[in-house]
Enzyme design. Structure first.
Site, PDB file in Angstrom:
ATOM      1  N   PHE A 114     -14.006  -4.272   0.103  1.00  0.00           N
ATOM      2  CA  PHE A 114     -15.050  -3.668  -0.727  1.00  0.00           C
ATOM      3  C   PHE A 114     -16.429  -3.877  -0.084  1.00  0.00           C
ATOM      4  O   PHE A 114     -17.358  -4.359  -0.732  1.00  0.00           O
ATOM      5  CB  PHE A 114     -15.045  -4.242  -2.145  1.00  0.00           C
ATOM      6  N   PRO A 115     -16.592  -3.546   1.201  1.00  0.00           N
ATOM      7  CA  PRO A 115     -17.849  -3.833   1.897  1.00  0.00           C
ATOM      8  C   PRO A 115     -19.027  -3.001   1.414  1.00  0.00           C
ATOM      9  O   PRO A 115     -20.166  -3.289   1.786  1.00  0.00           O
ATOM     10  CB  PRO A 115     -17.522  -3.511   3.355  1.00  0.00           C
ATOM     11  N   LEU A 116     -18.760  -2.003   0.581  1.00  0.00           N
ATOM     12  CA  LEU A 116     -19.849  -1.192   0.016  1.00  0.00           C
ATOM     13  C   LEU A 116     -19.960  -1.387  -1.492  1.00  0.00           C
ATOM     14  O   LEU A 116     -20.701  -0.670  -2.161  1.00  0.00           O
ATOM     15  CB  LEU A 116     -19.638   0.289   0.345  1.00  0.00           C
ATOM     16  N   GLY A 117     -19.262  -2.396  -2.020  1.00  0.00           N
ATOM     17  CA  GLY A 117     -19.341  -2.714  -3.435  1.00  0.00           C
ATOM     18  C   GLY A 117     -18.752  -1.622  -4.312  1.00  0.00           C
ATOM     19  O   GLY A 117     -18.172  -0.643  -3.837  1.00  0.00           O
ATOM     20  N   GLY A 118     -18.868  -1.823  -5.626  1.00  0.00           N
ATOM     21  CA  GLY A 118     -18.575  -0.768  -6.576  1.00  0.00           C
ATOM     22  C   GLY A 118     -17.134  -0.398  -6.803  1.00  0.00           C
ATOM     23  O   GLY A 118     -16.867   0.576  -7.496  1.00  0.00           O
ATOM     24  N   TYR A 170       0.848  -1.191   0.000  1.00  0.00           N
ATOM     25  CA  TYR A 170       0.000   0.000   0.000  1.00  0.00           C
ATOM     26  C   TYR A 170       0.887   1.247   0.000  1.00  0.00           C
ATOM     27  O   TYR A 170       1.689   1.462   0.918  1.00  0.00           O
ATOM     28  CB  TYR A 170      -0.896   0.048   1.234  1.00  0.00           C
TER      29      TYR A 170
END
Length: 318
Positions: free
Chosen positions: A231-235, A76
């Protein structure tokens, strides 16, 4: 988990309540450091090129608010994220710092990473994380496999049997360099196969609108393994639906007086007791909002809608 446990607000001092990770009791809402050095001009961070005092403030604020689980990787920001964590939080007496291996920096690739799956590469990556974090012990190390998307796909000599990789990590664990072993981007079959090696946690892409890995989550519940979705909120990848784009989520958020992000994260906390969140941000206000998600109460009507949600993919995502 009982209904009262699922829906009651968590203590502000323990965001989301407590869960188990690598032999530690931690807050169920932690912090994912991938975006710590993201170029977000609306953030609290200092983009002047000077030492990033804003990032240090954010990390310390997270711990002040009860975060005791930080997720990171040496790749990162080319090691910069780990160095900021070191400046802010070392020697990590009260914080579980989880890192991941299995990839390396590759500026020429579309996402800036290449696979690094060979056992000797895994060991080198562990050493890189030790150095950049300024420690001689890593509490939890995820082996990021390439069994399933999204992300980079291994080819040729990078197609390494998981048993060979686990043998290397077990050796590091036996030596005390690694405290616990995790897996990422893996199927339920891989999880069950690897379980005898002592798997503490699994990281797969998973959210309210991306539940293809439900069998893997079920395997983790059965085997008492923490599930730490990214990616817990997708997209975050082209073509993937976003929680915030779903009309049903928008309606519930408006009715409850919270954000769509809060609805998506609160659903994860309710959905399975072994889920731990590592939402990331470079903004202190967003951090504080994420940590309040444990107090969001989803009523039965909201849960009935969310549990049966069929994600809508917007034109922008197609």
């Amino acid at each position: 988990m009982s209904e009262s446990q699922q829906h009651s607000p968590s203590s502000p001092a323990v965001p989301g309540g407590t869960g188990s990770l690598a032999g530690h009791r931690v807050a169920r809402i932690g912090y994912g450091a991938m975006r710590l050095v993201a170029d977000d001009r609306s953030s609290d961070l200092d983009w002047s090129g000077q030492p990033d005092e804003g990032a240090v403030r954010l990390l310390r604020r997270a711990v002040e608010l009860g975060v005791d689980h930080i997720d990171t990787a040496d790749f990162y920001g080319g090691g910069r994220v780990n160095q900021l964590i070191r400046t802010a939080l070392a020697p990590y007496d009260d914080v579980v710092v989880a890192t991941k291996i299995g990839a390396r920096l590759d500026p020429g690739s579309p996402i800036g990473l290449a696979t690094a799956q060979k056992p000797e590469e895994l060991r080198q990556s562990v050493e890189d994380n030790l150095r950049s974090l300024g420690t001689d012990h890593l509490s939890l190390v995820y082996l990021r496999r390439t069994d399933i998307p999204p992300g980079i796909i291994a080819e040729g000599d990078q197609l390494v049997p998981v048993d060979d990789q686990l043998a290397e990590l077990i050796s590091l664990r036996d030596a005390g360099t690694v405290g616990a072993i995790g897996l990422g981007n893996v199927t339920a079959e891989t999880i069950r196969h690897a379980a005898p090696a002592g798997i503490a946690a699994v990281q797969n892409a998973y959210s309210l609108v991306a539940r293809d890995d439900e069998p893997a989550l079920a395997a983790c519940q059965e085997l008492d393994i923490a599930w730490v979705p990214y990616f817990p909120l997708g997209g975050s990848w082209p073509g993937h639906p976003k929680v915030s784009d779903q009309p049903a989520v928008q309606e519930i958020a408006t009715r409850l007086g919270v954000t769509t992000s809060a609805v998506g994260l609160a659903w994860l906390l309710v959905h399975a007791p072994n889920i731990l969140l590592i939402s990331g941000t470079s903004n202190i206000e967003h951090l504080e909002a994420n940590l309040r998600v444990g107090s969001v109460q989803l009523d039965q009507a909201a849960l009935a809608v969310l549990d049966e949600l069929v994600p809508i993919v917007t034109d922008q995502a197609r």
